[in-house]
Design an enzyme around this catalytic site. Sequence first.
Site, PDB file in Angstrom:
ATOM      1  CG  ASN A 106      40.856 -25.063  80.180  1.00 57.88           C
ATOM      2  OD1 ASN A 106      40.139 -25.170  81.162  1.00 57.88           O
ATOM      3  ND2 ASN A 106      41.968 -24.353  80.189  1.00 57.88           N
ATOM      4  CG  HIS A 165      42.132 -25.280  88.391  1.00 58.00           C
ATOM      5  ND1 HIS A 165      42.906 -24.210  88.014  1.00 58.00           N
ATOM      6  CD2 HIS A 165      42.405 -25.523  89.695  1.00 58.00           C
ATOM      7  CE1 HIS A 165      43.603 -23.810  89.069  1.00 58.00           C
ATOM      8  NE2 HIS A 165      43.318 -24.586  90.103  1.00 58.00           N
ATOM      9  CD  GLU A 211      44.375 -23.761  93.194  1.00 55.86           C
ATOM     10  OE1 GLU A 211      44.377 -22.801  92.399  1.00 55.86           O
ATOM     11  OE2 GLU A 211      44.687 -24.916  92.855  1.00 55.86           O
ATOM     12  CE  LYS A 227      39.016 -24.912  84.409  1.00 57.11           C
ATOM     13  NZ  LYS A 227      39.657 -23.995  83.439  1.00 57.11           N
ATOM     14  CE1 TYR A 251      40.467 -19.759  87.376  1.00 52.44           C
ATOM     15  CE2 TYR A 251      38.143 -19.632  87.907  1.00 52.44           C
ATOM     16  CZ  TYR A 251      39.210 -20.321  87.377  1.00 52.44           C
ATOM     17  OH  TYR A 251      39.019 -21.569  86.836  1.00 52.44           O
TER      18      TYR A 251
END
Length: 134
Positions: free
Chosen positions: A114, A117, A128, A11, A51
């Site tokens: 965080n 992913h 994905e 990320k 998402y």
Amino acid sequence: MAVERTYIMLKPDCVRRGLMGRVISRIEDKGYKIVDAKMMHLTSDKLREHYAHLVDKPFYPNLEAFMMSGPVLAMIVEGENAILGMRNLMGATKFEDAAAGTIRGDFANTTTENLIHGSDSPETAGAEIKRFFG
């Protein structure tokens, strides 16, 4: 045991903080192979697709803004039981629950930012990988 492919994304905070090399080393040290990778900037449309299960949550606008705040590194990672193995290597989504020795446990300092992913099932991995790599 089965060789699997999973989708992993580093990320914007991981890229911005200069942690990509350290995270990639952990992936490779665990015995997984990165079979494809590309830097990309995510669009609102792509994020809403990715998402979709979170779009109606009150925190989604902040999540989208964060994910569009800089580039991400999209990767296809392959290896024995790569999906579960990468989930264990990443650590819990909530940074305060992530064990020391995991990527999030060692480097994350918020739940939104965080670092990484990873797909949570073979079906999600397939979707994905198709979404980000065609």
